[in-house]
Scaffold this motif. Structure first.
Motif, mmCIF file in Angstrom:
data_model
loop_
_atom_site.group_PDB
_atom_site.id
_atom_site.type_symbol
_atom_site.label_atom_id
_atom_site.label_comp_id
_atom_site.label_asym_id
_atom_site.label_seq_id
_atom_site.Cartn_x
_atom_site.Cartn_y
_atom_site.Cartn_z
ATOM 1 N N LYS A 1 -39.355 31.687 32.871
ATOM 2 C CA LYS A 1 -39.189 32.463 31.651
ATOM 3 C C LYS A 1 -39.394 31.516 30.479
ATOM 4 O O LYS A 1 -38.797 30.444 30.437
ATOM 5 C CB LYS A 1 -37.762 33.024 31.618
ATOM 6 C CG LYS A 1 -37.767 34.513 31.425
ATOM 7 C CD LYS A 1 -36.366 35.068 31.419
ATOM 8 C CE LYS A 1 -36.432 36.557 31.684
ATOM 9 N NZ LYS A 1 -35.146 37.123 32.019
ATOM 10 N N CYS A 2 -40.236 31.895 29.545
ATOM 11 C CA CYS A 2 -40.482 31.071 28.363
ATOM 12 C C CYS A 2 -39.173 30.936 27.594
ATOM 13 O O CYS A 2 -38.479 31.926 27.358
ATOM 14 C CB CYS A 2 -41.557 31.708 27.499
ATOM 15 S SG CYS A 2 -41.799 30.863 25.932
ATOM 16 N N LYS A 3 -38.831 29.699 27.229
ATOM 17 C CA LYS A 3 -37.563 29.462 26.542
ATOM 18 C C LYS A 3 -37.573 29.978 25.109
ATOM 19 O O LYS A 3 -36.534 30.054 24.470
ATOM 20 C CB LYS A 3 -37.231 27.964 26.545
ATOM 21 C CG LYS A 3 -36.703 27.497 27.888
ATOM 22 C CD LYS A 3 -36.258 26.053 27.805
ATOM 23 C CE LYS A 3 -35.607 25.606 29.099
ATOM 24 N NZ LYS A 3 -35.329 24.167 29.072
ATOM 25 N N VAL A 4 -38.755 30.299 24.602
ATOM 26 C CA VAL A 4 -38.827 30.795 23.230
ATOM 27 C C VAL A 4 -38.899 32.325 23.204
ATOM 28 O O VAL A 4 -38.060 32.981 22.609
ATOM 29 C CB VAL A 4 -40.014 30.170 22.459
ATOM 30 C CG1 VAL A 4 -40.220 30.840 21.110
ATOM 31 C CG2 VAL A 4 -39.770 28.668 22.269
ATOM 32 N N CYS A 5 -39.901 32.900 23.870
ATOM 33 C CA CYS A 5 -40.095 34.355 23.753
ATOM 34 C C CYS A 5 -39.574 35.134 24.952
ATOM 35 O O CYS A 5 -39.500 36.351 24.912
ATOM 36 C CB CYS A 5 -41.559 34.671 23.506
ATOM 37 S SG CYS A 5 -42.587 34.399 24.954
ATOM 38 N N GLY A 6 -39.233 34.430 26.025
ATOM 39 C CA GLY A 6 -38.667 35.116 27.184
ATOM 40 C C GLY A 6 -39.692 35.697 28.145
ATOM 41 O O GLY A 6 -39.339 36.266 29.170
ATOM 42 N N LYS B 1 -48.386 28.190 21.357
ATOM 43 C CA LYS B 1 -47.698 28.743 20.192
ATOM 44 C C LYS B 1 -46.173 28.612 20.353
ATOM 45 O O LYS B 1 -45.484 28.150 19.449
ATOM 46 C CB LYS B 1 -48.108 30.209 20.023
ATOM 47 C CG LYS B 1 -47.806 30.757 18.644
ATOM 48 C CD LYS B 1 -48.181 32.229 18.566
ATOM 49 C CE LYS B 1 -47.212 32.964 17.673
ATOM 50 N NZ LYS B 1 -47.179 34.397 17.961
ATOM 51 N N CYS B 2 -45.680 29.018 21.509
ATOM 52 C CA CYS B 2 -44.236 28.922 21.764
ATOM 53 C C CYS B 2 -43.796 27.458 21.857
ATOM 54 O O CYS B 2 -42.705 27.101 21.430
ATOM 55 C CB CYS B 2 -43.854 29.675 23.036
ATOM 56 S SG CYS B 2 -43.757 31.453 22.772
ATOM 57 N N GLY B 3 -44.674 26.622 22.408
ATOM 58 C CA GLY B 3 -44.377 25.197 22.478
ATOM 59 C C GLY B 3 -44.184 24.629 21.076
ATOM 60 O O GLY B 3 -43.277 23.830 20.833
ATOM 61 N N TYR C 1 -42.632 26.573 28.235
ATOM 62 C CA TYR C 1 -43.069 27.576 27.265
ATOM 63 C C TYR C 1 -44.360 28.230 27.749
ATOM 64 O O TYR C 1 -45.196 27.593 28.374
ATOM 65 C CB TYR C 1 -43.261 26.926 25.896
ATOM 66 C CG TYR C 1 -42.079 26.064 25.532
ATOM 67 C CD1 TYR C 1 -40.855 26.665 25.235
ATOM 68 C CD2 TYR C 1 -42.158 24.686 25.559
ATOM 69 C CE1 TYR C 1 -39.738 25.894 24.965
ATOM 70 C CE2 TYR C 1 -41.051 23.904 25.277
ATOM 71 C CZ TYR C 1 -39.845 24.512 24.976
ATOM 72 O OH TYR C 1 -38.752 23.749 24.721
ATOM 73 N N CYS C 2 -44.504 29.503 27.391
ATOM 74 C CA CYS C 2 -45.619 30.278 27.926
ATOM 75 C C CYS C 2 -46.951 29.913 27.290
ATOM 76 O O CYS C 2 -47.992 30.115 27.880
ATOM 77 C CB CYS C 2 -45.338 31.761 27.748
ATOM 78 S SG CYS C 2 -45.442 32.287 26.024
ATOM 79 N N SER C 3 -46.914 29.404 26.070
ATOM 80 C CA SER C 3 -48.163 29.187 25.339
ATOM 81 C C SER C 3 -48.014 28.026 24.371
ATOM 82 O O SER C 3 -46.888 27.628 24.043
ATOM 83 C CB SER C 3 -48.475 30.450 24.530
ATOM 84 O OG SER C 3 -47.424 30.683 23.613
HETATM 85 ZN ZN LIG Z 1 -43.344 32.185 24.939
#
Ligand SMILES: [Zn+2]
Length: 205
Positions: A29-34, A50-52, A46-48
């Protein structure tokens, strides 16, 4: 002995390469957007990009804030008896809202030296809170990764298959994909327990 090791290696690689698909991928699960995403490395959280970037910015902001607080705390002389709310926040690492709540509840006595000039007795703060930890930034540094490849700290591939109900080809594929260290002794390949547990337990169902 060397011949045997080479044989095992070749065999394993052949097996992996012949597999049409890898059993499953490591999903997190991305720690930023879930969002659930496929982790490229063990350290992907992080998924991307951007989230990184968002995560990096948050970390940086926290670091900057911390540096500011440390600077404020530093300039308060050791012998000063009364401190401002701002200084108390900086010196004792307590949230401003918490502090105001405690003041309102009468838990922290204050003196008022005029509008917005609340002063707190330092000894009261010391009684209630520990001093700010030396450096919070220090705590954030990730610990260097130390692997023990001693057999007692490792699983064999067979043990991993049993424990996590995965076939050996998938285990091998993951060990290679995530660059997990391994050690071969005789017929057995040892992989650090910690890394394997981390890999399979962090997986999202
Ligand atoms: Zn994300």
């Amino acid at each position: 002995m060397w011949y045997l090791i080479t044989l095992i290696h070749t065999n394993t690689y052949l097996k992996v390469d012949n597999m049409p698909t890898i059993g499953f991928e490591i999903k997190r699960k991305c720690k930023v957007c879930g969002k659930v995403f496929v982790a490229k490395t063990l350290d992907s959280h992080y998924c991307s990009p951007k989230c990184g970037k968002v995560a990096w910015k948050r970390k940086k902001d926290a670091k900057d804030r911390n540096a500011k607080l440390e600077a404020i705390a530093k300039q308060v002389s050791d012998i000063r008896e009364y401190i401002s709310v701002k200084e108390a926040v900086a010196m004792f690492g307590v949230e401003r809202s918490t502090l105001y709540r405690l003041i309102k509840l009468g838990r922290i006595p204050t003196i008022n030296m005029g509008t917005r000039l609340t002063r707190i007795k330092r000894s009261e703060m010391e009684r209630l809170f520990l001093n700010r930890p030396e450096s919070i930034a220090e705590k954030e540094k990730p610990a260097p990764k130390i692997y023990s490849l001693e057999p007692e700290d490792c699983y064999t591939i067979t043990e991993i298959c049993k424990k996590y109900h995965i076939n050996d080809s998938s285990v091998w594929a993951h060990v290679r994909k995530y660059s997990i260290p391994s050690r071969q002794i005789g017929n057995y390949v040892y992989v650090p327990k910690q890394e394997i547990d981390n890999l399979y337990k962090s997986e999202v169902e």
